[in-house]
Design an enzyme around this catalytic site. Structure first.
Site, PDB file in Angstrom:
ATOM      1  N   HIS A 222      23.443 -28.892 -26.473  1.00  0.00           N
ATOM      2  CA  HIS A 222      22.388 -29.373 -27.399  1.00  0.00           C
ATOM      3  C   HIS A 222      21.870 -28.141 -28.157  1.00  0.00           C
ATOM      4  O   HIS A 222      22.648 -27.469 -28.827  1.00  0.00           O
ATOM      5  CB  HIS A 222      21.344 -30.115 -26.566  1.00  0.00           C
ATOM      6  N   HIS A 262      29.969 -33.574 -32.979  1.00  0.00           N
ATOM      7  CA  HIS A 262      28.691 -34.265 -32.854  1.00  0.00           C
ATOM      8  C   HIS A 262      28.927 -35.659 -32.315  1.00  0.00           C
ATOM      9  O   HIS A 262      29.908 -36.297 -32.673  1.00  0.00           O
ATOM     10  CB  HIS A 262      27.967 -34.349 -34.214  1.00  0.00           C
ATOM     11  N   ASP A 313      23.828 -26.454 -35.598  1.00  0.00           N
ATOM     12  CA  ASP A 313      23.699 -25.173 -34.911  1.00  0.00           C
ATOM     13  C   ASP A 313      24.612 -24.084 -35.471  1.00  0.00           C
ATOM     14  O   ASP A 313      24.361 -22.900 -35.247  1.00  0.00           O
ATOM     15  CB  ASP A 313      23.998 -25.342 -33.415  1.00  0.00           C
TER      16      ASP A 313
HETATM   17  N1  ACO Z   1      35.242 -27.546 -29.784  1.00  0.00           N
HETATM   18  C1  ACO Z   1      36.444 -27.982 -29.394  1.00  0.00           C
HETATM   19  N2  ACO Z   1      36.697 -29.262 -29.064  1.00  0.00           N
HETATM   20  C2  ACO Z   1      35.682 -30.121 -29.157  1.00  0.00           C
HETATM   21  C3  ACO Z   1      34.404 -29.740 -29.584  1.00  0.00           C
HETATM   22  C4  ACO Z   1      34.204 -28.397 -29.909  1.00  0.00           C
HETATM   23  N3  ACO Z   1      33.016 -27.954 -30.312  1.00  0.00           N
HETATM   24  N4  ACO Z   1      33.592 -30.807 -29.594  1.00  0.00           N
HETATM   25  C5  ACO Z   1      34.319 -31.821 -29.177  1.00  0.00           C
HETATM   26  N5  ACO Z   1      35.589 -31.417 -28.915  1.00  0.00           N
HETATM   27  C6  ACO Z   1      36.690 -32.237 -28.433  1.00  0.00           C
HETATM   28  C7  ACO Z   1      36.579 -32.405 -26.920  1.00  0.00           C
HETATM   29  O1  ACO Z   1      37.227 -31.392 -26.205  1.00  0.00           O
HETATM   30  C8  ACO Z   1      37.181 -33.754 -26.720  1.00  0.00           C
HETATM   31  O2  ACO Z   1      38.584 -33.626 -26.788  1.00  0.00           O
HETATM   32  P1  ACO Z   1      39.552 -34.512 -25.840  1.00  0.00           P
HETATM   33  O3  ACO Z   1      39.266 -35.930 -26.218  1.00  0.00           O
HETATM   34  O4  ACO Z   1      40.905 -34.017 -26.203  1.00  0.00           O
HETATM   35  O5  ACO Z   1      39.136 -34.206 -24.442  1.00  0.00           O
HETATM   36  C9  ACO Z   1      36.749 -34.532 -27.968  1.00  0.00           C
HETATM   37  O6  ACO Z   1      36.540 -33.542 -28.971  1.00  0.00           O
HETATM   38  C10 ACO Z   1      35.458 -35.322 -27.741  1.00  0.00           C
HETATM   39  O7  ACO Z   1      34.477 -34.410 -27.255  1.00  0.00           O
HETATM   40  P2  ACO Z   1      33.247 -34.827 -26.343  1.00  0.00           P
HETATM   41  O8  ACO Z   1      32.666 -33.587 -25.743  1.00  0.00           O
HETATM   42  O9  ACO Z   1      33.639 -35.921 -25.406  1.00  0.00           O
HETATM   43  O10 ACO Z   1      32.311 -35.438 -27.459  1.00  0.00           O
HETATM   44  P3  ACO Z   1      30.815 -35.833 -27.256  1.00  0.00           P
HETATM   45  O11 ACO Z   1      30.494 -36.863 -28.230  1.00  0.00           O
HETATM   46  O12 ACO Z   1      30.520 -36.123 -25.829  1.00  0.00           O
HETATM   47  O13 ACO Z   1      30.062 -34.447 -27.528  1.00  0.00           O
HETATM   48  C11 ACO Z   1      29.135 -32.568 -28.421  1.00  0.00           C
HETATM   49  C12 ACO Z   1      29.415 -34.053 -28.643  1.00  0.00           C
HETATM   50  C13 ACO Z   1      28.466 -32.371 -27.053  1.00  0.00           C
HETATM   51  C14 ACO Z   1      28.172 -32.091 -29.471  1.00  0.00           C
HETATM   52  C15 ACO Z   1      30.471 -31.788 -28.474  1.00  0.00           C
HETATM   53  O14 ACO Z   1      31.060 -31.935 -29.752  1.00  0.00           O
HETATM   54  C16 ACO Z   1      30.292 -30.327 -28.133  1.00  0.00           C
HETATM   55  O15 ACO Z   1      30.281 -29.982 -26.933  1.00  0.00           O
HETATM   56  N6  ACO Z   1      30.119 -29.439 -29.154  1.00  0.00           N
HETATM   57  C17 ACO Z   1      29.890 -28.039 -28.902  1.00  0.00           C
HETATM   58  C18 ACO Z   1      28.421 -27.827 -28.520  1.00  0.00           C
HETATM   59  C19 ACO Z   1      27.509 -27.988 -29.718  1.00  0.00           C
HETATM   60  O16 ACO Z   1      27.761 -27.476 -30.797  1.00  0.00           O
HETATM   61  N7  ACO Z   1      26.396 -28.685 -29.460  1.00  0.00           N
HETATM   62  C20 ACO Z   1      25.373 -28.908 -30.493  1.00  0.00           C
HETATM   63  C21 ACO Z   1      25.400 -30.323 -30.997  1.00  0.00           C
HETATM   64  S1  ACO Z   1      24.182 -30.610 -32.248  1.00  0.00           S
HETATM   65  C22 ACO Z   1      22.722 -30.604 -31.413  1.00  0.00           C
HETATM   66  O17 ACO Z   1      22.625 -30.997 -30.285  1.00  0.00           O
HETATM   67  C23 ACO Z   1      21.548 -30.102 -32.065  1.00  0.00           C
END
Ligand code: ACO
Length: 378
Positions: A222, A262, A313
């Site tokens: 987050h 996201h 972010d």
């Molecule tokens: N880098 C690489 N791969 C990613 C990323 C990333 N930043 N984000 C998602 N993916 C991939 C995952 O590995 C997953 O792949 P798979 O299906 O092959 O296993 C797929 O995309 C789905 O990802 P999830 O984590 O299940 O997606 P979710 O909707 O749960 O998560 C989240 C969203 C937590 C924001 C995720 O994209 C992430 O962890 N991003 C990095 C952290 C980040 O930037 N957080 C800030 C978000 S904005 C905020 O909160 C203010």
């Protein structure tokens, strides 16, 4: 007995009604009280946006000046609280300090136990001012510097920079921070706001709900992602690696690249559009081109390779760095802004409350299992 099927991480679940913030994740639209974030980014200020979030409409001139007066008038931290801050070990992370400070601020708040609408608004003014102050005060104390008195003539953004640096901020710095605060102010049921609403819905108080929200914001999935992005850029600088090769390696090792992806947006995060512009502008103005250039190269690569977009972010990291702000203040600065959204949601929850208590889909041993004496167990 539960009949509904569960969604891991509550993805796509509508958990409550709200009139504060609307997101169309497919179209990349974010609106506060129906007003598009792009219009607010160009025209509004943090104070006006906060008024909008709390009151459901834009203020007229008198309402705005009264709001500003109340907010600036709330720039006060009890002497006992200052003593507490002086005794925090200077190795503590600002986000930990903020979490504990907000909880402790309730000792000195005359409305602590009162969950009425008016008391909640009064507490929201105070916490909005105090969160910014606590961060600035602690940052100076940990560096062995004297805390700076708040200046009631300055805007919220300018006063924060003043209390942090002890010098009047430039117009560019104030404008940039103010815009970042507008962009981060609210985002529907993000993890921290949801946490705040769950706590408020037990009829607990504003300070408890905001303390819980800060705990949720701290996590790297987050708000903590903005600090992780800058650490990545610093590591690229330290190791002298090519930025694209660096993130290629992360992906090859099944690691996430912070600042991308996201849960709701399936296209560009509209906040990232403005933060990218700010980062580019500051980069060109300051001559510190590498942070923006490396960020942009990483973004283009991740877009092409993973079809993931930069979130709020990603470019806030380089933006804050070019404003001279320390990395471990990035997530606290998110809280400096998001308190306005948390407060709006807590007030909305208390104004029409029902306990939030979902169910879990049970996946454990089939009922009934039986207790057996210890000497008969495997
Ligand atoms: N880098 C690489 N791969 C990613 C990323 C990333 N930043 N984000 C998602 N993916 C991939 C995952 O590995 C997953 O792949 P798979 O299906 O092959 O296993 C797929 O995309 C789905 O990802 P999830 O984590 O299940 O997606 P979710 O909707 O749960 O998560 C989240 C969203 C937590 C924001 C995720 O994209 C992430 O962890 N991003 C990095 C952290 C980040 O930037 N957080 C800030 C978000 S904005 C905020 O909160 C203010």
């Amino acid at each position: 007995m539960t009949t509904a099927t569960s969604a891991k991480g509550l993805e796509g679940i509508v958990a409550t009604n709200s009139s504060i913030c609307w997101i169309d994740g497919d179209a990349g639209v974010l609106a506060y009280r129906g007003i598009d974030i792009h219009e607010l980014a160009v025209n509004s200020s943090f104070e006006e946006t906060t008024y909008l979030l709390w009151n459901g409409k834009l203020p007229n001139a008198d309402e705005q000046s009264e709001f500003n007066r109340q907010l600036a008038g709330s720039r006060h931290i009890d002497g006992h609280m200052m003593d507490r801050l002086r005794h925090v070990p200077n190795t503590a992370r600002p986000m930990e300090v903020l979490r504990t400070a907000v909880s402790a601020l309730s000792y000195y708040d005359p409305d602590e136990e009162d969950n009425s609408h008016d008391a909640n608004v009064r507490k929201s003014y105070r916490l909005t001012s105090q969160i910014a102050m606590v961060i600035a005060i602690y940052d100076r104390l940990r560096k062995g510097k004297k805390p700076i008195e708040a200046d009631p003539t300055l805007s919220h953004a300018a006063n924060f920079l003043w209390m942090l640096n002890g010098e009047k901020p430039s117009e560019t710095a104030t404008k940039t921070l103010d815009l970042a605060l507008v962009l981060h102010a609210d985002h529907e049921l993000n993890a921290s706001t949801f946490a705040a609403r769950v706590i408020a819905a037990t009829l607990s108080d504003v300070h408890s709900a905001v303390t819980g929200a800060i705990g949720a914001l701290k996590g790297p999935l987050h708000g903590g992602a903005n600090e992780a992005v800058m650490r990545l850029l610093f590591d690229i600088e330290k190791t002298g690696q090519d930025p694209v090769e660096y993130v290629k390696n992360l992906l090859a090792n099944k690691q996430k690249v912070m600042g991308f992806g996201h849960r709701v947006y399936k296209t560009e995060d509209p906040r990232a559009t403005h933060l990218r512009k700010m980062s580019e502008q500051l980069s060109r103005d300051s001559g510190q081109n590498k942070w923006y250039d490396w960020s942009r190269a990483i973004e283009l690569y991740i877009n092409a390779e993973k079809k993931l977009n930069a979130n709020v972010d990603f470019y806030s990291a380089s933006t804050y760095t070019m404003l001279g702000i320390d990395v471990d203040l990035f997530t606290p600065i998110f809280a400096v802004s998001r308190i306005s959204g948390w407060a709006a949601h807590i007030i909305e929850q208390h104004d029409d409350n029902r306990l939030i208590r979902p169910r879990a889909e049970y996946l454990g041993p089939v009922y009934p299992q039986h207790w057996v004496p210890v000497n008969k167990r495997d």
